[in-house]
Design an enzyme around this catalytic site. Structure first.
Site, mmCIF file in Angstrom:
data_model
loop_
_atom_site.group_PDB
_atom_site.id
_atom_site.type_symbol
_atom_site.label_atom_id
_atom_site.label_comp_id
_atom_site.label_asym_id
_atom_site.label_seq_id
_atom_site.Cartn_x
_atom_site.Cartn_y
_atom_site.Cartn_z
ATOM 1 C CG ASP A 97 -1.830 1.095 1.272
ATOM 2 O OD1 ASP A 97 -1.619 1.965 0.567
ATOM 3 O OD2 ASP A 97 -2.934 0.882 2.094
ATOM 4 C CB ILE A 98 1.755 3.945 -2.527
ATOM 5 C CG1 ILE A 98 2.790 4.879 -2.725
ATOM 6 C CG2 ILE A 98 0.116 4.661 -2.785
ATOM 7 C CD1 ILE A 98 2.939 5.218 -4.162
ATOM 8 C CG ASN A 104 -8.253 13.693 -11.117
ATOM 9 O OD1 ASN A 104 -8.240 14.582 -10.928
ATOM 10 N ND2 ASN A 104 -8.984 12.635 -10.381
ATOM 11 C CG ASP A 107 -5.839 11.188 -7.278
ATOM 12 O OD1 ASP A 107 -5.402 11.845 -6.237
ATOM 13 O OD2 ASP A 107 -6.795 11.846 -7.946
ATOM 14 N N GLY A 139 -3.678 2.200 -14.023
ATOM 15 C CA GLY A 139 -5.119 1.736 -13.627
ATOM 16 C C GLY A 139 -6.046 1.931 -14.541
ATOM 17 C CB VAL A 140 -9.036 4.444 -14.570
ATOM 18 C CG1 VAL A 140 -9.658 3.790 -13.511
ATOM 19 C CG2 VAL A 140 -8.397 5.613 -13.918
ATOM 20 C CE1 TYR A 141 -6.791 8.779 -15.912
ATOM 21 C CE2 TYR A 141 -4.631 9.668 -15.830
ATOM 22 C CZ TYR A 141 -6.010 9.746 -15.496
ATOM 23 O OH TYR A 141 -6.513 11.050 -15.064
#
Length: 183
Positions: A14-15, A28, A38, A128-130
């Site tokens: 976990d960052i 974002n 994020d 991820g979503v990108y």
């Protein structure tokens, strides 16, 4: 005076739990939180991060932080001193956006150096979503960080890559070992 060596390390975890000087956020452009890394950074870091991001939006980044750029805020309640928000590119099959991803790492390290951060933790930006393919993202991250460390060998003590799952860990292991990462 001896030669300082920067350690490049890989952690699966976990960052938001990394005790480092600076944690890089895969942000974002709004800087106001979102999903994935994020959202986790904003949730765990608390309202102080969001307050500084809102201030940055009001003063310097009214249209948002441009892709490939980075900006720093407090780390709030995270075990770090700063959060460096870097806006990664959305992967495209028809346009080469590699230089924007490279810029995220370069700009984050430039800013970390200006802040005096000796230890920096990076997520797998844009994966991820990108939708950036993990093996390619790992190769780009490793090569860019290695080049930055070679250019300023005394700037950092540790650059840590923090990944979430086995697939990302394997891609980063390959990239850090000098391979292409497959996919």
């Amino acid at each position: 005076m001896g030669i300082q060596r920067t350690s490049l390390t890989l952690v699966q975890g976990d960052i938001t739990e990394q005790a480092v000087d600076a944690v890089v956020n895969a942000a974002n452009s709004s800087l106001l939180g979102g999903g994935g890394v994020d959202g986790a950074i904003h949730r765990r870091g608390g309202p102080e991060i969001l307050a500084e991001c809102r201030s940055l939006r009001a003063s310097h980044y009214g249209r948002g932080l441009p892709t490939g750029q980075a900006v720093a805020t407090t780390a709030g309640r995270l075990p770090a001193r700063w959060v460096i928000h870097a806006v990664g590119p959305v992967h495209s099959g028809s346009e080469d956006r590699t230089e924007l991803l490279v810029s995220c790492y370069r700009e984050s390290l430039r800013l970390a150096g200006e802040l005096g951060a000796r230890t920096v933790a990076f997520p797998a930006i844009s994966t991820g979503v990108y939708r950036w393919p993990i093996a390619d993202a790992a190769r780009i991250a490793a090569a860019t960080v290695r080049a930055a460390v070679a250019a300023a060998p005394d700037a950092f003590d540790e650059i840590r890559f923090v990944v979430f799952d086995d697939r990302a860990r394997e891609a980063y292991e390959t990239a850090l070992a000098g391979g292409d990462g497959g996919d």
